[in-house]
Design a protein around this motif. Structure first.
Motif, PDB file in Angstrom:
ATOM      1  N   ILE A  53       9.407   2.906  -7.502  1.00 22.20           N
ATOM      2  CA  ILE A  53       7.996   2.528  -7.681  1.00 22.20           C
ATOM      3  C   ILE A  53       7.108   3.768  -7.600  1.00 22.20           C
ATOM      4  CG2 ILE A  53       6.030   1.341  -6.592  1.00 22.20           C
ATOM      5  CD1 ILE A  53       7.967  -0.951  -5.895  1.00 22.20           C
ATOM      6  N   VAL A  54       7.377   4.648  -6.648  1.00 17.56           N
ATOM      7  CA  VAL A  54       6.576   5.870  -6.492  1.00 17.56           C
ATOM      8  C   VAL A  54       6.679   6.737  -7.744  1.00 17.56           C
ATOM      9  CG1 VAL A  54       6.385   8.045  -5.202  1.00 17.56           C
ATOM     10  CG2 VAL A  54       6.602   5.875  -3.972  1.00 17.56           C
TER      11      VAL A  54
ATOM     12  N   ALA B  64       5.672  -3.803  -5.031  1.00 14.06           N
ATOM     13  CA  ALA B  64       4.575  -3.956  -5.986  1.00 14.06           C
ATOM     14  C   ALA B  64       4.264  -5.447  -6.074  1.00 14.06           C
ATOM     15  CB  ALA B  64       4.969  -3.417  -7.356  1.00 14.06           C
TER      16      ALA B  64
ATOM     17  N   ASP C 136       0.821  -1.215   0.000  1.00 10.98           N
ATOM     18  CA  ASP C 136       0.000   0.000   0.000  1.00 10.98           C
ATOM     19  C   ASP C 136       0.855   1.264   0.000  1.00 10.98           C
ATOM     20  OD1 ASP C 136      -2.253  -1.594   0.042  1.00 10.98           O
ATOM     21  OD2 ASP C 136      -2.591  -1.373   2.209  1.00 10.98           O
ATOM     22  N   GLU C 137       2.008   1.199   0.693  1.00 11.97           N
ATOM     23  CA  GLU C 137       2.923   2.351   0.781  1.00 11.97           C
ATOM     24  C   GLU C 137       3.808   2.486  -0.456  1.00 11.97           C
ATOM     25  OE1 GLU C 137       5.189   1.390   4.267  1.00 11.97           O
ATOM     26  OE2 GLU C 137       3.411   1.421   5.553  1.00 11.97           O
ATOM     27  N   ARG C 138       3.670   1.575  -1.397  1.00 12.04           N
ATOM     28  CA  ARG C 138       4.455   1.542  -2.640  1.00 12.04           C
ATOM     29  C   ARG C 138       5.922   1.197  -2.401  1.00 12.04           C
ATOM     30  NH1 ARG C 138       1.248   0.694  -6.241  1.00 12.04           N
ATOM     31  NH2 ARG C 138       2.006   1.893  -7.950  1.00 12.04           N
TER      32      ARG C 138
ATOM     33  N   LYS D 132      11.473   1.521  -3.435  1.00  9.31           N
ATOM     34  CA  LYS D 132      10.261   2.278  -3.117  1.00  9.31           C
ATOM     35  C   LYS D 132      10.201   3.587  -3.898  1.00  9.31           C
ATOM     36  CE  LYS D 132       7.489   4.453   0.446  1.00  9.31           C
ATOM     37  NZ  LYS D 132       7.235   4.629   1.871  1.00  9.31           N
TER      38      LYS D 132
ATOM     39  N   ALA E 281       4.716   5.038 -10.526  1.00 12.93           N
ATOM     40  CA  ALA E 281       3.275   5.124 -10.255  1.00 12.93           C
ATOM     41  C   ALA E 281       2.775   6.546 -10.520  1.00 12.93           C
ATOM     42  CB  ALA E 281       2.973   4.694  -8.822  1.00 12.93           C
ATOM     43  N   ASP E 282       3.567   7.538 -10.125  1.00 13.15           N
ATOM     44  CA  ASP E 282       3.195   8.932 -10.383  1.00 13.15           C
ATOM     45  C   ASP E 282       3.151   9.230 -11.872  1.00 13.15           C
ATOM     46  OD1 ASP E 282       2.984   9.352  -7.669  1.00 13.15           O
ATOM     47  OD2 ASP E 282       4.846  10.522  -7.493  1.00 13.15           O
TER      48      ASP E 282
ATOM     49  N   SER F  96       0.794   1.256 -13.867  1.00 11.69           N
ATOM     50  CA  SER F  96       0.149   0.291 -12.964  1.00 11.69           C
ATOM     51  C   SER F  96       1.244  -0.589 -12.383  1.00 11.69           C
ATOM     52  CB  SER F  96      -0.843  -0.574 -13.752  1.00 11.69           C
ATOM     53  OG  SER F  96      -0.116  -1.418 -14.651  1.00 11.69           O
ATOM     54  N   ASP F  97       0.901  -1.399 -11.373  1.00 14.20           N
ATOM     55  CA  ASP F  97       1.897  -2.318 -10.820  1.00 14.20           C
ATOM     56  C   ASP F  97       2.446  -3.231 -11.915  1.00 14.20           C
ATOM     57  OD1 ASP F  97       1.590  -1.170  -8.343  1.00 14.20           O
ATOM     58  OD2 ASP F  97       0.894  -2.986  -7.342  1.00 14.20           O
TER      59      ASP F  97
END
Length: 117
Positions: free
Chosen positions: A68-69, A38, A33-35, A65, A72-73, A77-78
């Motif tokens: 991934i953030v 994934a 959830d916190e990225r 992390k 995602a930004d 998608s994952d």
């Protein structure tokens, strides 16, 4: 098995991730959830799993992390970001996940940021 499953190769169900990180399964859900991680549903039984290469020496790969953030930004998608991390890139002499595992965070983060533009 779909392409992302083949591309990654080894997947860890969440209980295995919890065991490797020495945390609860609930904490693994929080990390997703916190990225910090994934996960995708993979295999015949569609079990939520994390690429094994996200874990290194009993910890989440350093700088994963933030990468991934950033992805995602950028709208990834994952599944998209896992594909990006595991797709070989000739200019990197390997895959982005390999570069992160080797500590080459700046180069990967810069590439990830350019995807947002």
């Amino acid at each position: 098995m779909n392409n992302v499953e083949n591309l990654v190769g080894e997947w860890l169900p969440l209980p295995d991730v919890a065991r490797l990180l020495d945390v609860s399964v609930t904490k693994v859900h929080s990390l997703i959830d916190e990225r910090a991680l994934a996960a995708l549903r993979v295999g015949e039984r569609k079990i939520r799993s994390v690429p094994a290469e996200f874990i290194q020496d009993g910890q989440i790969v350093d700088s994963l992390k933030g990468t991934i953030v950033v992805l995602a930004d950028a709208g990834y998608s994952d599944e998209d970001l896992i594909v990006w991390l595991f797709t070989p890139d000739e200019s990197l002499r390997g895959r982005p996940i390999d570069a992160l595992r080797e500590g080459r965070k700046t180069e990967i983060r810069r590439r990830a940021q350019t995807l947002a533009w």
